[in-house]
Design a protein around this motif. Sequence first.
Motif, PDB file in Angstrom:
ATOM      1  N   THR A 125       0.860  -1.173   0.000  1.00 13.06           N
ATOM      2  CA  THR A 125       0.000   0.000   0.000  1.00 13.06           C
ATOM      3  C   THR A 125       0.894   1.220   0.000  1.00 13.06           C
ATOM      4  N   ASP A 126       0.410   2.259  -0.608  1.00  5.40           N
ATOM      5  CA  ASP A 126       1.151   3.517  -0.684  1.00  5.40           C
ATOM      6  C   ASP A 126       0.132   4.646  -0.640  1.00  5.40           C
ATOM      7  N   SER A 127       0.614   5.844  -0.347  1.00  3.50           N
ATOM      8  CA  SER A 127      -0.322   6.965  -0.226  1.00  3.50           C
ATOM      9  C   SER A 127      -0.591   7.666  -1.547  1.00  3.50           C
ATOM     10  N   GLY A 137      -4.798   5.180   1.355  1.00  4.26           N
ATOM     11  CA  GLY A 137      -3.882   4.291   0.663  1.00  4.26           C
ATOM     12  C   GLY A 137      -4.393   3.696  -0.629  1.00  4.26           C
ATOM     13  N   LEU A 138      -3.424   3.372  -1.463  1.00  4.98           N
ATOM     14  CA  LEU A 138      -3.672   2.697  -2.730  1.00  4.98           C
ATOM     15  C   LEU A 138      -2.993   1.335  -2.687  1.00  4.98           C
ATOM     16  N   LEU A 139      -3.541   0.392  -3.420  1.00  3.64           N
ATOM     17  CA  LEU A 139      -2.890  -0.889  -3.622  1.00  3.64           C
ATOM     18  C   LEU A 139      -1.951  -0.708  -4.805  1.00  3.64           C
ATOM     19  N   VAL A 140      -0.653  -0.892  -4.587  1.00  4.56           N
ATOM     20  CA  VAL A 140       0.336  -0.731  -5.650  1.00  4.56           C
ATOM     21  C   VAL A 140       0.938  -2.096  -5.945  1.00  4.56           C
ATOM     22  N   VAL A 141       0.771  -2.545  -7.181  1.00  3.45           N
ATOM     23  CA  VAL A 141       1.313  -3.826  -7.623  1.00  3.45           C
ATOM     24  C   VAL A 141       2.560  -3.539  -8.448  1.00  3.45           C
TER      25      VAL A 141
END
Length: 186
Positions: A125-127, A137-141
């Motif tokens: 997760t990232d902002s 937060g965002l899910l970052v793949v």
Amino acid sequence: MITLAEQQAKVTNWPGYIGWAVGLLILIALVYWLMRQGWNWRRTLQSDLPPLPAVPEDPGPAIRQAAGRYHGSTTAGNWLDRVVAHGLGTRSLAELTLTERGLLVRRPGDADLWIPAEQLTGARTDSGIAGKVVPAGLLVVTWSLQGTALDSGFRADHPDEHAAWIEAVEALVTRTKTKKTEEAAS
């Protein structure tokens, strides 16, 4: 003595108002045109990016599914360097499906995105990511496109699912690496 008609004439300067409005519209059009040129310039700079993997007809049974939004892709580790080649920079609604074979991102109104399991390298997760900052937060793949490391940002309709997604992606990455190691040893 000043009449009422003379007072109204001083207040209403329509040619001046129309001139300012036209000037403002021209300025807005110029800014929009410059932004569009910047987007096209970025696409040209990224034209050496290899083509995206084709979406398989049968991606396999779903491990996890979620609906949400796709917020774009960036070069891995640089959350401001948006990748616009191959439609990766276009925000859209998205339906995420994680299978044993990879991650399928269905984007209505835009090309679907398929990330094979071999190309997945992790999740977190990232902002924020390239123009989108979300405190929750965002899910970052993170994944690799023929040697180019990329981060793709998603926001599920239910952000409390992000932790389960990270766990599922990390487990898939580990299984894929183990499988590759076993195949290389055979």
